[in-house]
Design an enzyme around this catalytic site. Sequence first.
Site, PDB file in Angstrom:
ATOM      1  N   LYS A 120     -12.807  11.214 -50.506  1.00  0.00           N
ATOM      2  CA  LYS A 120     -11.935  11.109 -51.678  1.00  0.00           C
ATOM      3  C   LYS A 120     -12.701  11.294 -52.986  1.00  0.00           C
ATOM      4  CE  LYS A 120      -7.934   8.997 -49.667  1.00  0.00           C
ATOM      5  NZ  LYS A 120      -7.046   7.857 -49.507  1.00  0.00           N
TER       6      LYS A 120
ATOM      7  N   ARG B 267      -9.636   5.204 -41.810  1.00  0.00           N
ATOM      8  CA  ARG B 267      -9.094   6.571 -41.674  1.00  0.00           C
ATOM      9  C   ARG B 267     -10.163   7.548 -42.142  1.00  0.00           C
ATOM     10  NH1 ARG B 267      -6.039  10.202 -44.560  1.00  0.00           N
ATOM     11  NH2 ARG B 267      -4.368  11.234 -43.400  1.00  0.00           N
TER      12      ARG B 267
HETATM   13  C1  9MG Z   1      -2.091  10.243 -45.640  1.00  0.00           C
HETATM   14  N1  9MG Z   1      -3.156   9.521 -46.299  1.00  0.00           N
HETATM   15  C2  9MG Z   1      -4.078  10.024 -47.169  1.00  0.00           C
HETATM   16  N2  9MG Z   1      -4.887   9.042 -47.593  1.00  0.00           N
HETATM   17  C3  9MG Z   1      -4.470   7.901 -46.989  1.00  0.00           C
HETATM   18  C4  9MG Z   1      -4.887   6.565 -47.027  1.00  0.00           C
HETATM   19  O1  9MG Z   1      -5.881   6.174 -47.813  1.00  0.00           O
HETATM   20  N3  9MG Z   1      -4.247   5.666 -46.279  1.00  0.00           N
HETATM   21  C5  9MG Z   1      -3.196   6.042 -45.493  1.00  0.00           C
HETATM   22  N4  9MG Z   1      -2.577   5.085 -44.769  1.00  0.00           N
HETATM   23  N5  9MG Z   1      -2.741   7.300 -45.422  1.00  0.00           N
HETATM   24  C6  9MG Z   1      -3.382   8.209 -46.168  1.00  0.00           C
END
Ligand code: 9MG
Length: 281
Positions: free
Chosen positions: A223, A257
């Site tokens: 990010k 994630r």
């Molecule tokens: C789809 N998506 C993109 N970034 C995300 C994040 O930080 N958390 C979740 N739950 N979905 C995300």
Amino acid sequence: MAGILDCGGRSLALGRPQVMGILNVTPDSFSDGGRFVGADAAIDHARSMVADGAAVIDVGGESTRPGSRGVSVEEELDRVIPVLEALRDEVSVPLSVDTSKPEVMEAAAAAGAGLINDVMALRRPGALEAARCTGLPVCLMHMQGVPETMQDDPRYDSVVTEVRDFLAGRMADAEANGIPRERIILDPGFGFGKTDPHNARLLAGLAEICDLGVPVLAGLSRKSLVGRVLGRALPDRLAGSVAAAAIATWNGARIIRAHDVAETVDAVRLAEYVQAGGIEA
Ligand code: 9MG
């Protein structure tokens, strides 16, 4: 706190922190747009993430990066449903669908999704009802604003308190609408309507979100926070993403994630080991 989460008949063991592999089947996602759009490429990539230790695969057909515009229900269905149908026979881990649209939630559940990952936290009309009808667990994420404009001027008086209160409210709404707490995951939504200092405070204060008593998911992989703080372009954000995953795990996140699964699993396992005082899980 959850031990085993039942994801439509497949188990997600949350007695220890786990990694969710990201599978974007969009032509325009911020870090891997277009690479896994075809079903064959998507399956290969999902298989390799599972081999690298992913405990769940998150399939998304609509980009939510800052500035992005939504796609139609039909477009999203065309992107995610064939991939879910193919993947359910190809990998044994639970499949998650990254969507805010009630129609996609229902179709995805029928196509093999075992978890709903909703960046809108079931705020779209009909989403609470659709999620309840699937009987699947749901990840409720915080976002200030909408993807198209969310990074224009995000403001909070106290970001951790406001995000925690929002998530507590969404969880209460979900419970009132028949989605039991045992099926809820919460996510502070790093980068969704937040400046770098907001994200930093949330990461440092993640334990306050974990105190809500359900598993917390953290997504920091590649990010902009990582890019701006370290001065790294997209291809060079691996080390920063892995460091962020270790911090999130240390501060209590149960699902990380991530795009780079093997490296993230290492970071998560190391953080887990140190946290357990050197006792193997
Ligand atoms: C789809 N998506 C993109 N970034 C995300 C994040 O930080 N958390 C979740 N739950 N979905 C995300």
